[in-house]
Design a protein around this motif. Sequence first.
Motif, short mmCIF file in Angstrom:
data_model
loop_
_atom_site.label_atom_id
_atom_site.label_comp_id
_atom_site.label_asym_id
_atom_site.label_seq_id
_atom_site.Cartn_x
_atom_site.Cartn_y
_atom_site.Cartn_z
N VAL A 179 38.10 68.61 -11.69
CA VAL A 179 37.19 67.81 -10.87
C VAL A 179 37.76 66.40 -10.70
O VAL A 179 38.20 65.79 -11.65
CB VAL A 179 35.82 67.71 -11.56
CG1 VAL A 179 34.94 66.69 -10.86
CG2 VAL A 179 35.15 69.07 -11.56
N ALA A 180 37.73 65.92 -9.50
CA ALA A 180 38.13 64.53 -9.29
C ALA A 180 36.92 63.66 -9.53
O ALA A 180 35.85 63.91 -9.02
CB ALA A 180 38.63 64.33 -7.87
N VAL A 181 37.11 62.66 -10.35
CA VAL A 181 35.96 61.86 -10.73
C VAL A 181 36.12 60.42 -10.27
O VAL A 181 37.10 59.76 -10.56
CB VAL A 181 35.77 61.88 -12.25
CG1 VAL A 181 34.64 60.96 -12.66
CG2 VAL A 181 35.50 63.29 -12.70
N ASP A 182 35.13 59.97 -9.55
CA ASP A 182 35.10 58.59 -9.14
C ASP A 182 33.92 57.98 -9.86
O ASP A 182 32.79 58.14 -9.44
CB ASP A 182 34.94 58.52 -7.61
CG ASP A 182 34.63 57.11 -7.14
OD1 ASP A 182 34.12 56.98 -6.02
OD2 ASP A 182 34.88 56.18 -7.90
N ALA A 183 34.19 57.38 -11.00
CA ALA A 183 33.08 56.93 -11.84
C ALA A 183 32.58 55.56 -11.42
O ALA A 183 33.35 54.62 -11.32
CB ALA A 183 33.51 56.92 -13.29
N VAL A 184 31.33 55.49 -11.17
CA VAL A 184 30.73 54.21 -10.83
C VAL A 184 30.01 53.70 -12.06
O VAL A 184 29.10 54.33 -12.54
CB VAL A 184 29.73 54.35 -9.68
CG1 VAL A 184 29.03 53.02 -9.44
CG2 VAL A 184 30.42 54.81 -8.43
N ALA A 187 46.35 66.36 0.44
CA ALA A 187 45.56 67.17 1.37
C ALA A 187 45.01 66.33 2.52
O ALA A 187 44.45 66.88 3.47
CB ALA A 187 44.41 67.84 0.62
N GLY A 188 45.18 65.02 2.41
CA GLY A 188 44.68 64.15 3.46
C GLY A 188 43.23 63.74 3.27
O GLY A 188 42.62 63.17 4.16
N VAL A 189 42.69 64.06 2.09
CA VAL A 189 41.29 63.72 1.83
C VAL A 189 41.21 62.30 1.28
O VAL A 189 41.98 61.92 0.41
CB VAL A 189 40.68 64.69 0.79
CG1 VAL A 189 39.26 64.26 0.41
CG2 VAL A 189 40.69 66.12 1.32
N ILE A 190 40.30 61.54 1.82
CA ILE A 190 40.06 60.21 1.27
C ILE A 190 38.83 60.29 0.37
O ILE A 190 37.78 60.74 0.80
CB ILE A 190 39.80 59.17 2.37
CG1 ILE A 190 41.00 59.11 3.33
CG2 ILE A 190 39.53 57.80 1.76
CD1 ILE A 190 40.68 58.35 4.62
N PRO A 202 40.51 70.38 -1.69
CA PRO A 202 41.06 71.27 -2.71
C PRO A 202 40.31 71.27 -4.03
O PRO A 202 40.62 72.05 -4.91
CB PRO A 202 42.49 70.76 -2.91
CG PRO A 202 42.45 69.34 -2.48
CD PRO A 202 41.40 69.26 -1.41
N MET A 203 39.31 70.41 -4.21
CA MET A 203 38.55 70.42 -5.46
C MET A 203 37.15 69.88 -5.23
O MET A 203 36.87 69.25 -4.22
CB MET A 203 39.27 69.58 -6.52
CG MET A 203 39.36 68.13 -6.14
SD MET A 203 40.46 67.19 -7.19
CE MET A 203 42.04 67.76 -6.67
N GLU A 204 36.28 70.17 -6.20
CA GLU A 204 34.94 69.60 -6.16
C GLU A 204 35.07 68.10 -6.41
O GLU A 204 35.85 67.68 -7.25
CB GLU A 204 34.07 70.17 -7.28
CG GLU A 204 34.09 71.67 -7.38
CD GLU A 204 33.06 72.33 -6.49
OE1 GLU A 204 32.36 71.59 -5.76
OE2 GLU A 204 32.98 73.56 -6.51
N VAL A 254 33.78 70.42 2.24
CA VAL A 254 33.83 69.65 1.00
C VAL A 254 32.56 69.90 0.18
O VAL A 254 31.49 70.14 0.73
CB VAL A 254 34.00 68.15 1.30
CG1 VAL A 254 32.82 67.61 2.11
CG2 VAL A 254 34.18 67.34 0.02
N SER A 255 32.74 69.91 -1.13
CA SER A 255 31.60 70.02 -2.03
C SER A 255 31.59 68.81 -2.94
O SER A 255 32.59 68.49 -3.58
CB SER A 255 31.72 71.31 -2.86
OG SER A 255 30.77 71.31 -3.90
N TYR A 256 30.48 68.13 -2.97
CA TYR A 256 30.39 66.85 -3.68
C TYR A 256 29.30 66.94 -4.74
O TYR A 256 28.20 67.44 -4.48
CB TYR A 256 30.05 65.77 -2.65
CG TYR A 256 30.02 64.37 -3.21
CD1 TYR A 256 31.16 63.58 -3.18
CD2 TYR A 256 28.86 63.84 -3.74
CE1 TYR A 256 31.14 62.28 -3.68
CE2 TYR A 256 28.83 62.55 -4.25
CZ TYR A 256 29.98 61.78 -4.21
OH TYR A 256 29.95 60.50 -4.70
#
Lengths: 252, 487
Positions: free
Chosen positions: B131-136, B153-156, B209-211, B239-241
């Motif tokens: 999982v890619a984590v963007d922790a706030v 993948a070109g995803v921002i 490519p990932m959640e 995309v799944s978020y």
Amino acid sequence: MLSIKNLHASVEDTPILKGINLEIPAGEVHSIMGPNGSGKSTLARVLAGEESYEVTDGSVTFNGVDLLDMDPDVRAREGLFMAFQYPVEIPGVSTKYFLRAAVNAVREHRGLDELDAYEFLKEVKEKAEVLDLDTSLLDRSVNEGFSGGEKKRAEIFQMAMLDPSMCVLDETDSGLDIDALKIVSDGVNALRNEKRSFLVITHYQRLLNYIVPDRVHVLMDGQIVESGDRDLGMKLEEQGYAGVEHPCGADA
Amino acid sequence: MPEDPNVALDTWAEQTDYKWGFVTDIESETLPPGLDEDVIRGISARKREPEWLLEWRLEAYRHWLTMDEPEWAHFPDHDWRPVDYQAISYYSAPKSDEDRPKSLDEVDPKLLETYEKLGIPLEERAALAGVAVDAVFDSVSVATTYKDKLKEAGVIFCPFSEAVHEHPELVQQYLGRVVPANDNFFAALNSAVFTDGSFVFVPKGVTCPMELSTYFRINAMSTGQFERTLIVAEEGASVSYLEGCTAPMRDENQLHAAVVELIALDDASIKYSTIQNWYPGDENGVGGIYNFVTKRGLCEGDRSHISWTQVETGSAITWKYPSCILKGDESIGEFYSVALTNMKQQADTGTKMVHLGRNTRSNIVSKGISAGNGQNTYRGLVKIRPKAVNARNYTQCDSMLMGDRCGAHTFPYIEAENDSAVVEHEASTSKIGEDQIFYLNQRGISSEDAVSMIVNGFCREVLAELPMEFAVEARKLLEVSLEDSVG
Ligand SMILES: Nc1ncnc2c1ncn2[C@@H]1O[C@H](COP(=O)(O)OP(=O)(O)OP(=O)(O)O)[C@@H](O)[C@H]1O
Ligand SMILES: [Mg+2]
């Protein structure tokens, strides 16, 4: 195994059981017969520990310990099993998931290792075969949408999986067609051994042709009014309950 | 003697404690409490924002000043304390804002500890679950992982404030498109003062490519949280978020007013999942988060698909209606919800499905669980506009009550302006069955496990919508919320 002494129980202050005395030695099959509303299911539910019934007098010992002092789940883990007259539906909970939780709760209590998924499924397969149970039922929610017969068969299947020492069967035969009756009876008979006891509640002598009891008791108005061997069952079928003498002579 | 299940359920309601109530001691650089144009300029300046964004904020603020706070008539029992907007501090950041950590090694170990306690060991989760984590953390993002893989993948996927700097044209193009700055009182406030959040952009034809997941956490004292999330899926993208949160124990009510905007172009699909476990307050209704969130998705393109799934167990008051505007022909909107209220919690949640395009479909499944003195309301609107030929909606609302001091309410509104619409609604209310608990007891299962099994069964259709690792967490959360329930 099970020793019931002078058991009185009420529901909402109405006395239902009025002094039951019953000894079931290890390895024996006892049957209880009696008219509708005489208290048969009440006895089963009191033994299993349902809360709405209040025990007002008497005692029950199970393998030498006070049964009434235990919570219902502990009674089950100690080896008491009740096949429900009306099995309850639990939407959204798969039968397999539920049963594995149950089996492992019981095993843990008995100091056994948990069954892993593979061992569990192996056991499911074996036991389901004996009872000719369609295992696809087990992927469905507990009892949800099961036919009457399927529910009863599933109860006996659960019993086989949980390996109890005292089995209480509340009208497991009602709702079964004749083939299913044979299969279920065979399943019960396969579980009979010198350590396991049964209390079989039924309205029909027919069942007792398949599951041959050691003793038959007649329950009327919350009391056991007559006990005998399997011939008593046949006599009841011929003469009905009117022929049974009520101890108080009240409403016989 | 064995105990009465009724009493036991009540005891659960009283005993449930908030396992995750702790405070992290990290020095914060916080703006003094209060709100005026200077504060907004201050926020914008600290974030070195472009002029247009400052103007956008100020316009939202000026509009907000003209708006009235919503009435809370539908929370009759709650000891509602009005929010003092001048007592809130609108900016708080971990001290090291200037030199943000480049990797996890550089992150304040205490912060990582916090995540551990929450059961979210960042590196583990990220590594194990892919999982890619963007922790706030409070208002500034402190750790971002898996960036490279996404970049390939070109995803921002980045903190909102970073997107403002690195992809200003995209932010400017889409910000406020679905939830305009003047949409409602809390959305306007958010637009004026939001500090950070996440930005996701999935370009044409790309399947992410990932959640993607983000964890929000209120930490600094009296700091309102105003996250802003914007997710755009271009033509054919998907995309799944995942978004999840817990908050530390506080005696003070704290406001959480996030805004989430989703935009799906032709054939795009966005799945947005939430686990919400903000501090609910204590059994007397003291403290707890006020959770007033605006979440809306726009199915802009034909055959686009937006799906909301939420598991709401926290907050003192939740007021939240993740919605879909089905503009594209054959677009699909879905809403799956579990809301659990206990103690004095109040949840008023549901969805709005607005059908604009032809052959649009929406599906709503809502499961409300009420215990203690909790009040649980489903409020939903299905609106079929005149041009929405052959629109279909199916709504199912089920409520489960535990004990007899709680409540469940259902308000389904239907406005069909096209005769070809087919709108179905099913609803049920049940008490958690003592017969069910007894049945499970009779099979050796403890009452506590029985309750959690029954509740999980009740919610199964919704939990099944969650991505795998989230479903496990959600189940655990329901279980934890149900600990000490009986026995
Ligand atoms: N929960 C309850 N509340 C009120 N009355 C009850 C309750 N449970 C049992 N009774 C009453 O107790 C009596 C005995 O009921 P019970 O179910 O034990 O009978 P039974 O012998 O099993 O009958 P059947 O052959 O019809 O199954 C009945 O009069 C019944 O109405
Ligand atoms: Mg009966």
